[in-house]
Design an enzyme around this catalytic site. Structure first.
Site, mmCIF file in Angstrom:
data_model
loop_
_atom_site.group_PDB
_atom_site.id
_atom_site.type_symbol
_atom_site.label_atom_id
_atom_site.label_comp_id
_atom_site.label_asym_id
_atom_site.label_seq_id
_atom_site.Cartn_x
_atom_site.Cartn_y
_atom_site.Cartn_z
ATOM 1 N N HIS A 36 0.829 -1.201 0.000
ATOM 2 C CA HIS A 36 0.000 0.000 0.000
ATOM 3 C C HIS A 36 0.866 1.255 0.000
ATOM 4 O O HIS A 36 2.073 1.198 0.236
ATOM 5 C CB HIS A 36 -0.916 0.027 1.226
ATOM 6 N N LYS B 28 -0.711 4.713 4.765
ATOM 7 C CA LYS B 28 -1.621 3.755 5.407
ATOM 8 C C LYS B 28 -1.091 3.443 6.797
ATOM 9 O O LYS B 28 0.073 3.064 6.957
ATOM 10 C CB LYS B 28 -1.750 2.483 4.578
#
Length: 282
Positions: free
Chosen positions: A171, A175
């Protein structure tokens, strides 16, 4: 006009964030929904029209940092006849708020659709009981992508035939939680088919702690990557003598999640309990 044909009132928490802003745009582009609230903790923008902030033109919906006050206002849309046709909260905020926001939304009679990850198994159990008691349709969805649901189903099917497997999720570097809720959900679905993985043939020694990723009780190993330039990516790799079997899913734009988000908003009011995972809605 019958209630079945009326637009669904929706408020969005995290409305200025990467996912929340996409939800606001998707809600605004459909006649099936009406945006009734926009919540975010950006104090410098509080009170400004969310449409103007996101380049959509004025929507007469003003950004607020008051989560509970916004829920209270939205709860005025809760029917007095006991039917589950009230307002829906879509939440893409921060893992540390996910549990509290879900519980508070249920308490106000507003259907929560939670895309924020980080809810623990114990919290999920508590929220499920709370939603059951309230008979209120509620959803916790680790991933709104139909493609990811298909990957998870394929991974669960493969688990019956492979004793060795590892998962990698990648990601963007903003995040907060690792591993991702999607990766954990995938592992849980795989473990429903097989309870033990990756029996060791050698005594492993990590020269750098964490090199082999995190290991679940089943033996499944999960790895997390965080880099700028990424959106959301997941790979499941199975291994056996003389072969590997790999499944991967790549999200290159957050618009990929919007069909799933809108589908859950439409359907969650017909439930009277908490559902976990998009596959329970499809």
């Amino acid at each position: 006009m019958s209630s079945a044909n009326q637009s669904i009132p929706v408020l969005v928490a995290g409305a200025m964030g990467r996912m929340g802003s996409e939800v606001v745009k998707a809600i605004n582009s459909s006649k099936d929904f009406q945006l009734v609230g926009a919540i975010d903790n950006q104090k410098d923008k509080e009170g400004q029209d969310i449409g103007s902030l996101l380049g959509l033109g004025e929507l007469d919906v003003f950004l607020s940092s008051d989560f509970e006050g916004s829920l209270c206002a939205a709860s005025q849309n809760v029917p007095k006849d006991g039917s589950n046709n009230g307002a829906v909260l879509v939440d893409f905020t921060h893992p540390k708020f996910a549990y509290k926001h879900t519980r508070t939304s249920i308490a106000y009679g507003v259907h929560p659709v939670i895309g924020t990850t980080g809810i623990t198994a114990d919290q999920l159990d508590d929220l499920s009981k709370f939603a059951d008691k309230a008979s209120l349709g509620s959803a916790i969805i680790p991933n709104f992508s139909v493609g990811m649901v298909l990957l998870q189903q394929a991974a669960a099917a493969a688990a019956r035939f492979y004793e060795f497997a590892e998962l990698t999720e990648m990601h963007h570097n903003k995040k907060a939680d690792a591993p991702s809720g999607t990766c954990i959900k995938t592992a849980e679905l795989i473990e429903e088919q097989r309870s033990n993985f990756n029996r060791s043939f050698v005594e492993e020694e990590e020269s750098i702690k964490g090199s082999r990723g995190g290991s679940r009780a089943s033996g499944l190993r999960l790895h997390s990557v965080r880099l700028p330039g990424l959106v959301a990516h997941q790979q499941v790799m199975f291994g056996s003598n003389g072969e590997t079997y790999e499944l991967s899913h790549n999200t290159i734009d957050r618009s990929a999640y919007m069909p799933g988000v809108l589908l859950v908003i439409k359907k969650i009011r017909s439930f009277n309990k908490l559902v976990y995972g998009l596959e329970k809605i499809l």
